[in-house]
Enzyme design. Structure first.
Site, short mmCIF file in Angstrom:
data_model
loop_
_atom_site.label_atom_id
_atom_site.label_comp_id
_atom_site.label_asym_id
_atom_site.label_seq_id
_atom_site.Cartn_x
_atom_site.Cartn_y
_atom_site.Cartn_z
N PHE A 256 0.82 -1.21 0.00
CA PHE A 256 0.00 0.00 0.00
C PHE A 256 0.85 1.26 0.00
CE2 PHE A 256 -3.46 -2.62 2.07
CZ PHE A 256 -4.46 -2.35 1.14
N SER A 287 -2.72 -6.35 -7.12
CA SER A 287 -2.75 -5.22 -6.20
C SER A 287 -3.32 -5.65 -4.86
CB SER A 287 -3.61 -4.09 -6.77
OG SER A 287 -4.99 -4.38 -6.61
N ASP A 288 -3.03 -4.88 -3.83
CA ASP A 288 -3.76 -5.05 -2.59
C ASP A 288 -5.15 -4.42 -2.78
OD1 ASP A 288 -4.33 -5.71 0.07
OD2 ASP A 288 -2.35 -5.13 0.76
N ALA A 289 -6.03 -4.65 -1.82
CA ALA A 289 -7.43 -4.25 -1.98
C ALA A 289 -7.56 -2.75 -2.21
CB ALA A 289 -8.23 -4.67 -0.74
N ASN A 290 -8.11 -2.39 -3.37
CA ASN A 290 -8.41 -1.00 -3.74
C ASN A 290 -7.17 -0.14 -3.91
OD1 ASN A 290 -10.75 0.66 -4.34
ND2 ASN A 290 -10.16 1.94 -2.60
#
Length: 833
Positions: A256, A287-290
């Site tokens: 992130f 990707s990480d979430a969002n």
């Protein structure tokens, strides 16, 4: 991995429409619909912000339904799902993808299998304290067997973010503060998750995270910026990820955070130059979430369309849940803002992993029947218990009866039966059979808290607490949760357990005569202190430490009928993990108050006080370390928490765990870690040196520290240079090594395991070097009186660092070598290269 699927990948790419290609980049989860007009994420925020109550949240969730986006699957607009954890749903959705789409490309299912699926093993920080790669691999293999039975193809693990700041909540998910240990831990997990053949039904792809340096966030605050020299990044953070890539990990998740101003999700240097060009990685990134959409918040992208363009160009293949790619990539290509070859490369990376998993040949890799038989078997519980026992760290174990008034006859018997830690010195632990326990604190009975953070496949009813284990073993105990005493009778009596029941559980000694039990209570975030008050001296303690007279009275009554007082205190599972950073890493006020009361009562009645700590991070506990008689660091131990704790307390197992993270004296010392560099004015007695006015320079417990029920002596440390040996790997052209040898002897009266640690310091370098760096370690078993001569072979190539020009160099000069049972208490010698 091999290139055997490349022709098939190119053939598929040639057949795919632009929309179908973009669909492969889309990972989504089931949506919750029908009960509320806002998104699930907004609903969560509303609950956490206090705009709606937990009861209202539960009511709304109870009326929600899951939307699995079946029409989007049929249209080829979804390549992956996150959070599908049951075989029936996995196979139903896979059937749509394979049989109802134009090209029949299978879905890949991702899931957060961090420390076990249904059989929850200790949190990674805890398990790292075993210093045992074979154990780490075996628990990873168990997790894969269960998760794949439920339809999972890829786990978002291991996390190998070196974490030197205990304020960061996600320190619980990794292997602590050392880069070598994180790399070894991660590589073992990759081997365990993936097995020897990814096409087997019980193998799942490992997704290494969070690339890179997520654990170095400023001030220990989650998602925060990372600003550091590239030399430090290469020396102290990147090697743990590289170890996982070398072990064969097939997926990588960018972090992130930003590094030096560039978010990792948009960092082409990180994702293309280092990961793919330097390290040769040919798997997929996700990707990480969002995280892609959050590049707008970072301020590096003008809008979500720009974020999609930047992240795909940087090398993020799959978008987890932000819908950025599915919304904008086709338009970007059609308008000439992104070359289609960039898209093709990402699609190929994703298809490659799907082929490697065998999904094109066997898309339905599990069944409901397999799932039903795979979960929480007796063998799985056995392994979880072994892992929990090996993860626990004995931090303190005082001489029994030391400084106490005259003991009762029962107490003298317990002293006489107790094992020794040093010749002629009886210790509080281990407990003798038949010892009567007074147990206090809600964490002793709340089995669901034992899972720790990120155990989303767990069933709380599967877990066994300390109280559960006492009942199973027939231990004579009484239990009280002091938080439930509010001026009323807060104890309940349970039926006694018969001696036969105790015998059936394989434990000798007296069966339970009476159990006092209280109801568990949740403790709110407001109970967290800004900084821990000092524990008062028991002799000075008076009525001011307990506001509820009935609580102190009940504790005293239980103490009268007990031989030893045990406080189960620490963090609830939600107080560490993601989004759980803490400015103060001290104990709660209620825990401090409980221990103070037990110390006062214990001193008056000549009863030792033992603390069992449950936590997901190192805590600042100087007063606790000074005042109580014994401390067992249990962490969050998983489903077999209670049985494993009793195994250690009663000496069925000799504790061998060693800390992989430093326990600071105060929160203000963070980040605190062993491998720090010297200053021009090293801390000392002189005023003008690097130290604090109000806090000692040293930690409460150093890296590598842990006690045993026996003792070990180190002697005859030697080091010599060798060349072209079979043991040394060809890390540098000369293939030269340091051969370090030491003799370790068990000087106690029972068998035990010792984790022997070897550290090195480069005394003079063109860049300032750490005072110690872990270079090797080994766990050995020694019988009483037995000694072993150990040798470590350290290639010269492992002694280097990145210089000012970012070249990796091994510079000639003096090196100090240290070997011991922790990073502080070591033998020392030197060698000149």
């Amino acid at each position: 991995m091999g290139k055997k699927y490349e022709a098939q990948i190119q053939d598929l790419l040639a057949k795919m429409t632009l929309e179908e290609k973009v669909g492969q980049l889309q990972q989504c989860g089931p949506s919750l619909v029908g009960a509320f007009e806002v998104s699930f994420e907004e609903l969560l925020d509303m609950m956490f912000d206090g705009r709606i109550s937990k009861e209202e949240f539960d009511r709304l969730m109870g009326g929600a339904k899951q939307d699995f986006h079946e029409d989007d699957i049929r249209a080829g607009r979804i390549g992956s799902f996150n959070g599908i954890g049951d075989a029936a749903t996995a196979n139903r959705l896979q059937k749509i993808a394979v049989e109802e789409t134009r090209l029949g490309i299978p879905l890949i299912y991702g899931y957060d299998v961090i420390h076990g699926f249904r059989t929850v093993t200790p949190i990674p920080l805890a398990e790292s304290c075993a210093w045992e790669p074979d154990l780490w691999e075996r628990t990873g293999r168990l997790a894969a067997q269960e998760a794949t039975a439920a339809g999972v193809h890829m786990t978002f693990a291991p996390m190998v973010d070196v974490a030197k700041d205990a304020r960061w909540g996600r320190v619980s998910e990794g292997a602590g503060e050392d880069v070598l240990l994180n790399g070894d831990y991660g590589a073992a997990k990759v081997r365990g998750f993936q097995g020897d053949d990814l096409t087997k039904e019980d193998a799942m792809a490992a997704c290494v995270k969070h690339f890179a340096a997520y654990g170095a966030g400023e001030a220990g605050r989650d998602y925060n910026r990372v600003d550091m020299s590239l030399q430090k990044l290469w020396d102290e953070y990147l090697p743990s990820y590289k170890a996982c890539i070398d072990a064969g990990a097939r997926a990588v998740m960018p972090a992130f955070n930003d590094i030096n101003g560039v978010p990792c999700s948009a960092n082409k240097w990180l994702l293309r130059y280092i990961l793919r060009e330097e390290w040769g990685f040919d798997g997929m990134t996700i990707s990480d979430a969002n995280a892609i959409a959050e590049c707008v918040n970072h301020g590096i992208a003008a809008d979500q369309r720009d974020a999609a363009r930047q992240c795909l160009r940087a090398g993020v293949d799959m978008d987890m849940t932000s819908n950025s790619y599915i919304a904008y990539v086709q338009d970007l290509i059609e308008n000439g803002d992104l070359d289609e070859s960039v898209l093709d490369e990402s699609v190929a990376n994703i298809l490659r992993v799907k082929f490697e998993l065998g999904l094109f040949d066997h898309p339905y890799r599990t069944s409901e029947e397999r799932e039903a038989g795979a979960m929480l078997t007796e063998e799985a519980r056995k392994l979880a218990r072994e892992a929990a026992v090996k993860s626990m760290v004995l931090l303190k174990n005082e001489k029994l009866c030391s400084g106490m008034p005259e003991q009762s006859a029962e107490k003298e018997t317990a002293c006489a039966d107790s094992q020794t830690q040093e010749s002629g010195n009886k210790r509080v632990l281990p407990l003798a059979p038949g010892t009567k326990l007074g147990i206090f604190g809600h964490l002793a009975a709340d089995a669901g808290e034992m899972t720790g953070a990120w155990a989303i496949g767990a069933h709380p009813d599967d877990c066994r607490s300390i109280i559960d284990a006492c009942k199973m073993r027939g231990v004579n105990y009484q239990y009280l949760d002091p938080e439930d005493c509010a001026g009323t009778d807060c104890a309940k009596t349970e039926p006694e357990m018969t001696a036969t029941a105790a015998e059936n559980n394989g434990v000798s000694g007296q069966a339970t005569e009476e159990h006092q039990s209280g109801l568990s209570s949740e403790e709110s975030a407001s109970d967290l202190p800004s900084e821990a008050p000092a524990l008062k001296d028991a002799s000075a303690q008076a009525a001011d430490n307990i506001e509820k007279p009935d609580k102190k009275k009940k504790i005293a009554e239980i103490a009268e009928q007990s031989d030893i007082l045990i406080a189960a205190i620490g963090e609830n599972k939600e107080e560490s993990g993601e989004a759980a950073s803490r400015a103060s890493i001290t104990l709660k006020d209620s825990d401090i108050q409980l221990v103070e009361t037990l110390l006062e009562v214990g001193k008056a009645q000549s009863k030792p006080v033992v603390v069992v700590l449950f936590n997901g991070r190192p805590l600042a506990i100087p007063q606790l370390a000074e005042s109580v008689d014994a401390i067992l660091e249990a962490w969050h131990p998983g489903v077999e928490a209670g049985p494993a704790i009793l195994d250690v307390l009663f000496g069925d197992v000799n504790p061998s765990g060693k800390l992989t993270t430093t326990f600071p004296y105060a929160s203000g010392q963070c980040p605190m870690y062993y491998a720090h560099t010297n200053t021009g004015r090293p801390g000392g007695k002189s005023k003008f040196t690097s130290k604090y006015l109000d806090t000692p320079l040293e930690p409460v417990y150093p890296f590598g520290y842990g006690l045993s029920y026996t003792t070990f002596a180190y002697e005859n440390l030697t080091v010599e240079k060798t060349s072209k040996t079979a043991v040394c790997e060809a890390d540098i052209e000369e293939n030269e090594c340091l051969r370090v040898a030491v003799t370790v002897k068990n000087t106690g009266d029972r068998a035990g395991e010792e984790i022997v640690q070897c550290y090195v310091r480069d005394v003079v370098g063109s860049r300032v070097r750490p005072l110690k760096e872990l270079k090797a370690y080994r766990k050995i078993q020694l019988a009483p009186g037995e000694e072993k001569r150990l040798e470590f072979e350290i290639p010269f190539g492992k002694l280097g660092f990145y210089n000012a020009a970012l070249d990796y160099v091994v510079e000639p000069g003096e090196f100090r070598v240290y070997v011991g049972g922790n990073s502080r208490d070591v033998l020392e010698t030197g060698v000149v290269l």
